[in-house]
Write a protein that holds these residues in place. Structure first.
Motif, PDB file in Angstrom:
ATOM      1  N   ILE A  95       0.982  -1.117   0.055  1.00  0.00           N
ATOM      2  CA  ILE A  95       0.124   0.000  -0.048  1.00  0.00           C
ATOM      3  C   ILE A  95       1.012   1.081   0.097  1.00  0.00           C
ATOM      4  CG2 ILE A  95      -1.810   1.290   1.122  1.00  0.00           C
ATOM      5  CD1 ILE A  95      -2.430  -1.490   2.728  1.00  0.00           C
ATOM      6  N   ASN A  96       0.727   2.183  -0.928  1.00  0.00           N
ATOM      7  CA  ASN A  96       1.532   3.413  -1.027  1.00  0.00           C
ATOM      8  C   ASN A  96       0.430   4.354  -0.772  1.00  0.00           C
ATOM      9  OD1 ASN A  96       4.133   2.854  -2.594  1.00  0.00           O
ATOM     10  ND2 ASN A  96       2.603   1.451  -3.556  1.00  0.00           N
ATOM     11  N   GLY A  97       0.981   5.439  -0.094  1.00  0.00           N
ATOM     12  CA  GLY A  97       0.368   6.643   0.173  1.00  0.00           C
ATOM     13  C   GLY A  97       1.022   7.962   0.035  1.00  0.00           C
ATOM     14  N   GLY A 142       3.441  16.371   2.111  1.00  0.00           N
ATOM     15  CA  GLY A 142       4.585  16.231   1.811  1.00  0.00           C
ATOM     16  C   GLY A 142       5.174  14.921   2.263  1.00  0.00           C
ATOM     17  N   PHE A 143       4.455  14.008   2.976  1.00  0.00           N
ATOM     18  CA  PHE A 143       4.810  12.906   3.664  1.00  0.00           C
ATOM     19  C   PHE A 143       4.269  11.718   2.771  1.00  0.00           C
ATOM     20  CE2 PHE A 143       6.330  15.074   7.161  1.00  0.00           C
ATOM     21  CZ  PHE A 143       7.225  14.208   7.888  1.00  0.00           C
ATOM     22  N   ARG A 144       4.939  10.489   2.557  1.00  0.00           N
ATOM     23  CA  ARG A 144       4.658   9.494   1.841  1.00  0.00           C
ATOM     24  C   ARG A 144       4.721   8.216   2.894  1.00  0.00           C
ATOM     25  NH1 ARG A 144       6.437  10.273  -4.166  1.00  0.00           N
ATOM     26  NH2 ARG A 144       5.583   7.985  -4.211  1.00  0.00           N
ATOM     27  N   PHE A 145       4.225   7.233   2.528  1.00  0.00           N
ATOM     28  CA  PHE A 145       4.194   5.858   3.148  1.00  0.00           C
ATOM     29  C   PHE A 145       4.261   4.836   2.372  1.00  0.00           C
ATOM     30  CE2 PHE A 145      -0.370   6.552   3.557  1.00  0.00           C
ATOM     31  CZ  PHE A 145      -0.740   5.363   3.405  1.00  0.00           C
ATOM     32  N   LEU A 146       4.975   3.577   3.015  1.00  0.00           N
ATOM     33  CA  LEU A 146       4.708   2.251   2.077  1.00  0.00           C
ATOM     34  C   LEU A 146       4.909   1.413   2.970  1.00  0.00           C
ATOM     35  CD1 LEU A 146       4.879   0.738  -0.814  1.00  0.00           C
ATOM     36  CD2 LEU A 146       7.580   0.795  -0.340  1.00  0.00           C
ATOM     37  N   ILE A 147       3.688   0.510   3.112  1.00  0.00           N
ATOM     38  CA  ILE A 147       3.281  -0.539   3.841  1.00  0.00           C
ATOM     39  C   ILE A 147       2.899  -1.793   3.327  1.00  0.00           C
ATOM     40  CG2 ILE A 147       2.912   0.824   6.002  1.00  0.00           C
ATOM     41  CD1 ILE A 147       0.008   0.257   5.377  1.00  0.00           C
ATOM     42  N   GLU A 151       7.166  -1.255   6.839  1.00  0.00           N
ATOM     43  CA  GLU A 151       6.826   0.138   6.904  1.00  0.00           C
ATOM     44  C   GLU A 151       7.838   1.119   6.459  1.00  0.00           C
ATOM     45  OE1 GLU A 151       4.218   2.056  10.194  1.00  0.00           O
ATOM     46  OE2 GLU A 151       6.240   2.348  10.931  1.00  0.00           O
ATOM     47  N   ASP A 152       7.627   1.967   5.704  1.00  0.00           N
ATOM     48  CA  ASP A 152       8.394   3.059   5.447  1.00  0.00           C
ATOM     49  C   ASP A 152       7.681   4.342   5.347  1.00  0.00           C
ATOM     50  OD1 ASP A 152      10.935   4.235   4.934  1.00  0.00           O
ATOM     51  OD2 ASP A 152      11.138   3.667   2.920  1.00  0.00           O
ATOM     52  N   ILE A 153       8.023   5.465   6.045  1.00  0.00           N
ATOM     53  CA  ILE A 153       7.446   6.822   6.098  1.00  0.00           C
ATOM     54  C   ILE A 153       8.733   7.702   5.670  1.00  0.00           C
ATOM     55  CG2 ILE A 153       6.297   8.479   7.368  1.00  0.00           C
ATOM     56  CD1 ILE A 153       5.508   6.012   9.323  1.00  0.00           C
ATOM     57  N   PHE A 197      -3.532  10.628  -1.513  1.00  0.00           N
ATOM     58  CA  PHE A 197      -3.868   9.453  -2.692  1.00  0.00           C
ATOM     59  C   PHE A 197      -3.225   8.294  -2.100  1.00  0.00           C
ATOM     60  CE2 PHE A 197      -4.020  13.671  -4.385  1.00  0.00           C
ATOM     61  CZ  PHE A 197      -5.002  13.362  -5.524  1.00  0.00           C
ATOM     62  N   ILE A 198      -3.934   6.925  -2.389  1.00  0.00           N
ATOM     63  CA  ILE A 198      -3.689   5.726  -1.840  1.00  0.00           C
ATOM     64  C   ILE A 198      -3.658   4.826  -2.925  1.00  0.00           C
ATOM     65  CG2 ILE A 198      -3.953   4.068  -0.142  1.00  0.00           C
ATOM     66  CD1 ILE A 198      -3.482   6.627   1.447  1.00  0.00           C
ATOM     67  N   TRP A 199      -2.550   4.048  -3.105  1.00  0.00           N
ATOM     68  CA  TRP A 199      -2.918   2.963  -4.133  1.00  0.00           C
ATOM     69  C   TRP A 199      -2.091   1.824  -3.804  1.00  0.00           C
ATOM     70  CZ3 TRP A 199       0.606   6.959  -4.346  1.00  0.00           C
ATOM     71  CH2 TRP A 199       2.148   6.490  -4.650  1.00  0.00           C
ATOM     72  N   THR A 200      -2.524   0.580  -4.302  1.00  0.00           N
ATOM     73  CA  THR A 200      -1.709  -0.448  -3.948  1.00  0.00           C
ATOM     74  C   THR A 200      -1.541  -1.293  -5.636  1.00  0.00           C
ATOM     75  OG1 THR A 200      -4.098  -1.991  -4.446  1.00  0.00           O
ATOM     76  CG2 THR A 200      -3.331  -1.219  -2.178  1.00  0.00           C
TER      77      THR A 200
END
Length: 199
Positions: free
Chosen positions: A125-127, A177-182, A188-190, A140-143
């Protein structure tokens, strides 16, 4: 009649298989509460489930997501109903993630829209969060694979994530400005991406 967890699990299964509708569940709960012929051992999970089914207005809506969660609780005693139904349960975790990530906590209005890809069931999951336009949160959220297609993102009310992917909500307090990847394995990466603030 002695009510057992198995009785309630069978009701859940019948609802999930579209063999009964929610009125059957509600009627069962009301009868179990009001009829002296119904009894169950001092099992809090049976009691809680029956009382929740009897009044969805003050508890949880009887729908497929929640019935699956009731079944899970009956089988395992793990209760995820609040996580899937109550936005405020996630607020403390949002603040913790912001503090850990050196972000100001900037909560969103849950009734506003976020952009999501069509299939939120995939991993990872990306955001990312842009400055918000009117009526939106900026998220914005996508997989799966990202696409530049105009119809890649669909607007949904942020609150709908509670039932679809509640694990995302704890990240939605991160600042612009923040992003995350889980992913579902616990990765988890922020990180902060300055470019997002200028879009």
């Amino acid at each position: 009649m002695k009510v057992t967890r198995q009785n309630l699990i069978e009701l859940c299964d019948n609802f999930l298989d579209d063999k009964i509708d929610k009125t059957v569940i509600q009627n069962f709960a009301w009868t179990a509460i009001s009829d002296d012929d119904f009894e169950w051992d001092e099992d809090e999970i049976i009691s809680d489930t029956i009382f929740e089914w009897d009044n969805e207005e003050i508890n949880f809506e009887i729908n497929k997501t929640n019935v699956s969660l009731w079944k899970k609780r009956l089988l395992t005693e793990k209760d995820d109903l609040l996580i899937h139904n109550n936005w405020n349960v996630h607020i403390d975790t949002q603040k913790e993630i912001c503090e850990k990530s050196n972000s100001t906590w900037k909560p969103i209005i849950k009734k506003l829209n976020i952009g999501v890809s069509t299939n939120l069931e995939k991993d990872p999951i990306n955001g990312l969060r842009h400055p918000a336009e009117k009526g939106t949160t900026g998220w914005f959220i996508w997989t799966g694979e990202y696409s530049e297609a105009d119809d890649f993102f669909k607007p949904i009310c942020a609150e709908h994530l509670l039932q679809q992917r509640p694990e995302i909500i704890k990240y939605l307090g991160l600042d612009i400005g923040f992003r995350f990847l889980i992913d579902s394995e616990g990765y988890e990466d922020i990180w902060f991406d300055e470019k997002l603030k200028n879009i």
